[in-house]
Design an enzyme around this catalytic site. Structure first.
Site, PDB file in Angstrom:
ATOM      1  N   ARG A   1      48.652  51.124  37.995  1.00  0.00           N
ATOM      2  CA  ARG A   1      48.182  51.759  36.756  1.00  0.00           C
ATOM      3  C   ARG A   1      46.983  52.668  36.996  1.00  0.00           C
ATOM      4  O   ARG A   1      46.729  53.596  36.227  1.00  0.00           O
ATOM      5  CB  ARG A   1      47.905  50.696  35.688  1.00  0.00           C
ATOM      6  CG  ARG A   1      49.188  50.029  35.186  1.00  0.00           C
ATOM      7  CD  ARG A   1      48.893  48.922  34.200  1.00  0.00           C
ATOM      8  NE  ARG A   1      48.139  47.836  34.762  1.00  0.00           N
ATOM      9  CZ  ARG A   1      48.647  46.850  35.514  1.00  0.00           C
ATOM     10  NH1 ARG A   1      49.946  46.835  35.784  1.00  0.00           N
ATOM     11  NH2 ARG A   1      47.881  45.892  35.994  1.00  0.00           N
TER      12      ARG A   1
ATOM     13  N   GLU B   1      43.392  34.747  43.463  1.00  0.00           N
ATOM     14  CA  GLU B   1      43.108  33.397  42.966  1.00  0.00           C
ATOM     15  C   GLU B   1      43.552  32.351  44.006  1.00  0.00           C
ATOM     16  O   GLU B   1      42.836  31.409  44.303  1.00  0.00           O
ATOM     17  CB  GLU B   1      43.848  33.204  41.638  1.00  0.00           C
ATOM     18  CG  GLU B   1      43.325  32.045  40.838  1.00  0.00           C
ATOM     19  CD  GLU B   1      44.049  31.939  39.498  1.00  0.00           C
ATOM     20  OE1 GLU B   1      44.730  32.901  39.101  1.00  0.00           O
ATOM     21  OE2 GLU B   1      43.919  30.872  38.872  1.00  0.00           O
TER      22      GLU B   1
HETATM   23  P1  AMP Z   1      40.485  42.028  40.004  1.00  0.00           P
HETATM   24  O1  AMP Z   1      40.598  42.290  41.485  1.00  0.00           O
HETATM   25  O2  AMP Z   1      40.464  40.572  39.684  1.00  0.00           O
HETATM   26  O3  AMP Z   1      39.309  42.771  39.399  1.00  0.00           O
HETATM   27  O4  AMP Z   1      41.806  42.558  39.313  1.00  0.00           O
HETATM   28  C1  AMP Z   1      41.938  43.903  39.018  1.00  0.00           C
HETATM   29  C2  AMP Z   1      43.346  44.374  39.249  1.00  0.00           C
HETATM   30  O5  AMP Z   1      44.313  43.477  38.699  1.00  0.00           O
HETATM   31  C3  AMP Z   1      43.573  45.709  38.573  1.00  0.00           C
HETATM   32  O6  AMP Z   1      44.374  46.518  39.409  1.00  0.00           O
HETATM   33  C4  AMP Z   1      44.266  45.366  37.260  1.00  0.00           C
HETATM   34  O7  AMP Z   1      45.278  46.309  36.977  1.00  0.00           O
HETATM   35  C5  AMP Z   1      44.856  43.991  37.503  1.00  0.00           C
HETATM   36  N1  AMP Z   1      44.519  43.034  36.434  1.00  0.00           N
HETATM   37  C6  AMP Z   1      43.746  41.933  36.576  1.00  0.00           C
HETATM   38  N2  AMP Z   1      43.680  41.232  35.437  1.00  0.00           N
HETATM   39  C7  AMP Z   1      44.405  41.926  34.532  1.00  0.00           C
HETATM   40  C8  AMP Z   1      44.722  41.720  33.143  1.00  0.00           C
HETATM   41  N3  AMP Z   1      44.268  40.655  32.467  1.00  0.00           N
HETATM   42  N4  AMP Z   1      45.491  42.635  32.528  1.00  0.00           N
HETATM   43  C9  AMP Z   1      45.970  43.711  33.201  1.00  0.00           C
HETATM   44  N5  AMP Z   1      45.710  43.947  34.500  1.00  0.00           N
HETATM   45  C10 AMP Z   1      44.944  43.069  35.169  1.00  0.00           C
END
Ligand code: AMP
Length: 179
Positions: free
Chosen positions: A67, A104
């Protein structure tokens, strides 16, 4: 925190759809497709991010799969900058630089073509959502390993209860809305 600006952009929340238990139970997926589909909301989103970084020189905009590509491409055009895709392991066809990041459970890798960045180029990193911040931080590290300077990081929204912003201290991180 940016209370003033967050309030200004608050109306965009109308275009973010919550999908409970997607892709797995307990996760509320933030769906940006209503925002992408609305000409006013999408144009505003791109303009507002561009406005924040306008003073900085941006040589290339980097979009994180998948995205992030949709936000990065119009921003690159807006800045008259190049565009770099960062992808999950094994998707890019040329020689890559790779960076592992925490999930996770376990870890994964993000990859960028080795020749995507010229030494010293200023890179704006873009994604749709900042959650734990692991993806954004790994991408910033990848940018630096490839010889770039991080001009800033931008997302449409941040899930502030996950404190991803704390992983990006020292960088100019900007998000339009916060949950
Ligand atoms: P993080 O590494 O945990 O910050 O996760 C960010 C990545 O995961 C991004 O590329 C987001 O598109 C996706 N992502 C994580 N959580 C969500 C969520 N609740 N809704 C949509 N996309 C998410």
């Amino acid at each position: 925190m940016q209370p003033e600006r967050e309030r200004d952009h608050e109306w965009l929340k109308e275009f973010i759809r919550d999908i409970p238990d997607f892709p797995k139970e307990g996760v509320t997926f933030k769906d940006i497709t209503p925002l992408l589909a609305d000409k006013k909301a999408f144009t505003y989103t791109i303009d507002a991010i561009a406005h924040h970084f306008d003073r900085d020189e941006v040589d290339k905009v980097l979009g994180i799969e998948a995205r992030g590509f949709m936000v990065a491409a119009p921003l690159a055009y807006r800045f008259t900058a190049g565009l770099i895709p960062v992808r999950k392991k094994g998707k890019l066809p040329w020689h890559v630089e790779s960076q592992s990041y925490e999930l996770e459970y376990g870890h994964d890798h993000l990859e960028m073509h080795k020749d995507a960045i010229e030494p010293g180029e200023r890179i704006l990193i873009v994604d749709d959502v900042l959650a734990t911040g692991g993806t954004a931080r790994a991408t910033a590290q990848l940018t630096e390993v490839c010889g770039g300077k991080v001009a800033g990081l931008a997302t449409i929204m941040e899930l502030s209860f996950l404190e991803g912003r704390s992983k990006l201290s020292g960088y100019d991180f900007f998000s339009l809305i916060s949950y």
